[in-house]
Design an enzyme around this catalytic site. Structure first.
Site, PDB file in Angstrom:
ATOM      1  N   HIS A  85       0.836  -1.197   0.000  1.00  0.00           N
ATOM      2  CA  HIS A  85       0.000   0.000   0.000  1.00  0.00           C
ATOM      3  C   HIS A  85       0.871   1.248   0.000  1.00  0.00           C
ATOM      4  O   HIS A  85       2.003   1.249   0.510  1.00  0.00           O
ATOM      5  CB  HIS A  85      -0.997  -0.007   1.167  1.00  0.00           C
ATOM      6  CG  HIS A  85      -0.400   0.053   2.538  1.00  0.00           C
ATOM      7  ND1 HIS A  85       0.019   1.229   3.118  1.00  0.00           N
ATOM      8  CD2 HIS A  85      -0.173  -0.909   3.465  1.00  0.00           C
ATOM      9  CE1 HIS A  85       0.474   0.994   4.332  1.00  0.00           C
ATOM     10  NE2 HIS A  85       0.375  -0.300   4.576  1.00  0.00           N
ATOM     11  N   ASP A  87      -0.369   4.388   0.980  1.00  0.00           N
ATOM     12  CA  ASP A  87      -0.843   5.420   1.911  1.00  0.00           C
ATOM     13  C   ASP A  87      -0.183   5.247   3.273  1.00  0.00           C
ATOM     14  O   ASP A  87       0.402   4.199   3.582  1.00  0.00           O
ATOM     15  CB  ASP A  87      -2.368   5.381   2.054  1.00  0.00           C
ATOM     16  CG  ASP A  87      -2.872   4.076   2.660  1.00  0.00           C
ATOM     17  OD1 ASP A  87      -2.336   3.009   2.294  1.00  0.00           O
ATOM     18  OD2 ASP A  87      -3.809   4.107   3.491  1.00  0.00           O
ATOM     19  N   ASP A 117       5.935   1.225   7.632  1.00  0.00           N
ATOM     20  CA  ASP A 117       4.605   0.791   7.187  1.00  0.00           C
ATOM     21  C   ASP A 117       4.095   1.670   6.051  1.00  0.00           C
ATOM     22  O   ASP A 117       3.391   2.648   6.288  1.00  0.00           O
ATOM     23  CB  ASP A 117       3.648   0.842   8.371  1.00  0.00           C
ATOM     24  CG  ASP A 117       2.317   0.190   8.097  1.00  0.00           C
ATOM     25  OD1 ASP A 117       2.195  -0.534   7.095  1.00  0.00           O
ATOM     26  OD2 ASP A 117       1.396   0.414   8.890  1.00  0.00           O
ATOM     27  N   GLU A 150      -5.232   1.614   2.644  1.00  0.00           N
ATOM     28  CA  GLU A 150      -5.097   0.486   3.577  1.00  0.00           C
ATOM     29  C   GLU A 150      -5.221   0.913   5.028  1.00  0.00           C
ATOM     30  O   GLU A 150      -5.676   0.132   5.874  1.00  0.00           O
ATOM     31  CB  GLU A 150      -3.735  -0.194   3.350  1.00  0.00           C
ATOM     32  CG  GLU A 150      -3.580  -1.538   4.055  1.00  0.00           C
ATOM     33  CD  GLU A 150      -3.057  -1.446   5.485  1.00  0.00           C
ATOM     34  OE1 GLU A 150      -3.109  -2.458   6.199  1.00  0.00           O
ATOM     35  OE2 GLU A 150      -2.575  -0.361   5.874  1.00  0.00           O
ATOM     36  N   GLU A 151      -4.807   2.137   5.338  1.00  0.00           N
ATOM     37  CA  GLU A 151      -4.747   2.574   6.735  1.00  0.00           C
ATOM     38  C   GLU A 151      -6.087   3.095   7.265  1.00  0.00           C
ATOM     39  O   GLU A 151      -6.138   3.625   8.373  1.00  0.00           O
ATOM     40  CB  GLU A 151      -3.682   3.666   6.886  1.00  0.00           C
ATOM     41  CG  GLU A 151      -2.259   3.219   6.564  1.00  0.00           C
ATOM     42  CD  GLU A 151      -1.683   2.247   7.576  1.00  0.00           C
ATOM     43  OE1 GLU A 151      -2.427   1.812   8.483  1.00  0.00           O
ATOM     44  OE2 GLU A 151      -0.490   1.918   7.456  1.00  0.00           O
ATOM     45  N   GLU A 179       4.259  -5.901   4.104  1.00  0.00           N
ATOM     46  CA  GLU A 179       4.076  -5.525   5.505  1.00  0.00           C
ATOM     47  C   GLU A 179       5.388  -5.705   6.273  1.00  0.00           C
ATOM     48  O   GLU A 179       6.139  -6.657   6.030  1.00  0.00           O
ATOM     49  CB  GLU A 179       2.991  -6.382   6.164  1.00  0.00           C
ATOM     50  CG  GLU A 179       1.580  -6.054   5.741  1.00  0.00           C
ATOM     51  CD  GLU A 179       1.053  -4.779   6.392  1.00  0.00           C
ATOM     52  OE1 GLU A 179       1.740  -4.226   7.277  1.00  0.00           O
ATOM     53  OE2 GLU A 179      -0.049  -4.338   6.013  1.00  0.00           O
TER      54      GLU A 179
END
Length: 387
Positions: A85, A87, A117, A150-151, A179
């Site tokens: 991801h 974001d 992350d 995603e967040e 991840e």
């Protein structure tokens, strides 16, 4: 900083409009960190990455919102999905990036929002895709998925959207998700469910408690059943997943001299990926012993608050075994839930493989050892070029 609030000097983090995907993964991570991309604000980073991907010869690129999918099509047999991801959570005075020694260990560290992350993992995947897409050394076709949202809530998650709208874009033999996993493979993930349990009673003065019905005492008996529950360790493909059933929130009370007429709590079950959500729910209902949401026992209600299926590790598959070999056999189970579960829905084995300590994600002190970025990049390259 409030959600979606732009940093005071937001303009300096718009990026340059171009990015070199062929630069070393450490520099690429820093370049990605320096592009502000808080959830719902991913357009700038997507606009920057899209032309860079389209410049790679022989690569098909598709865009859905601010989610990008790039694919090779060289007829190499196996197809590996590399997903990450783009974001981040809101900034916490941790932009721009910088590289320097860790104050505690002296190890060289890349500091900055998203360095863990998961812009380091995404950088390793982008670099591998760009450098190998046309390489004679590549042994497996590649699909690179760089997704938004995603967040935040699942309804904004670009990978989840692709599963529903364009599952053919996600076909593959194995999926890797960037991840943070301390540069080790964390295979699959456990599922999770959360139930709200409410006990109902009759309010009364505590001096005449026999005139009431204590809802808190009712809930306490359910909590005790969960407290006495012995969670299982489940071995799958040589990995041991540790389940856990726990009350995580409970609340009750009217006044210090009043019998409460309502008590409620949330119970969370983290279950091994060999269970389906339906099986996990059935098991939880049996432990609670108060019926089901459709047919609760008198004096109780049950409500499903959230569910998410787990992901099987798939370490018995030949392509996954080659991944394990390329990373030195250092494989662990993933106890938390991640988006690898999206691939399980499509019947694709999936693992988490990225740089950084997940315990530092979303913190002001977010930082990633540069050696871990190098390790992930080198081992990924080894996997993709080995027969």
């Amino acid at each position: 900083m409030a959600k979606n609030e732009q940093p005071q000097d937001y303009e300096q983090f718009r990026g340059t409009g171009s990015i070199d995907l062929f630069q070393d993964p450490i520099s690429l991570t820093a370049a990605l960190v320096d592009i502000y991309s808080e959830s719902h604000q991913e357009q700038v980073i997507a606009d920057t990455l899209e032309p860079a991907l389209r410049e790679i010869p022989g690569v098909e690129v598709q865009r859905r919102g601010n989610t990008l999918v790039a694919r090779t099509d060289r007829g190499l047999g196996d197809r590996v999905i590399l997903a990450g991801h783009i974001d981040t959570v809101p900034p916490a005075e941790n932009l721009p990036s910088r590289i320097g020694p860790d104050p505690e260990t002296g190890e060289e560290i890349l500091f900055g929002l998203g360095s863990v992350d998961m812009k380091s993992g995404a950088a390793c995947y982008m670099h591998a895709f760009a450098t190998l897409a046309q390489s004679a050394d590549l042994q497996r076709d590649l699909t690179l998925v760089l997704y938004e949202g995603e967040e935040v809530a699942t309804k904004y998650n670009g990978l989840h959207h692709l599963v529903q709208s364009d599952p053919e874009l996600l076909e593959g033999s194995v999926a890797l998700l960037g991840e943070p996993s301390n540069a080790q493979i964390e295979a699959g993930c456990q599922g999770t469910l959360r139930l709200k349990v409410t006990a109902l009673g009759q309010r009364a003065h505590s001096a005449r408690s026999w005139l009431g019905d204590n809802a808190l005492h009712k809930l306490a008996r359910v909590i005790t059943r969960v407290a006495d529950y012995e969670a299982q360790d489940v071995e799958i493909d040589g990995l041991t997943y540790r389940e856990g059933l726990n009350f995580v929130i409970a609340e009750s009370g009217v006044a210090t001299n009043t019998i409460p007429d309502e008590a409620w709590g949330f119970v969370n079950f983290r279950f091994a990926p060999n269970r389906t959500v339906e099986q996990a729910l059935t098991h939880t209902y049996e432990v609670l012993g108060i019926g089901t949401p459709e047919n609760p026992h008198e004096g109780f209600t049950l409500e499903i608050d959230d569910t998410a299926s787990g992901a099987l590790p798939g370490l018995d598959q030949p392509v996954t075994q080659r991944l394990v070999e390329a990373t030195g056999g250092n494989v662990h189970p993933k106890f938390g839930w991640t988006d690898v579960a999206c691939f399980t829905q499509l019947g694709i084995p999936a693992v988490n493989f990225g740089a950084g300590n997940p315990g530092l994600a979303h913190t002001r002190e977010e930082r990633c050892p540069v050696q871990q970025i190098t390790t992930v990049s080198e081992q990924l390259h080894k996997f993709l070029t080995s027969k």
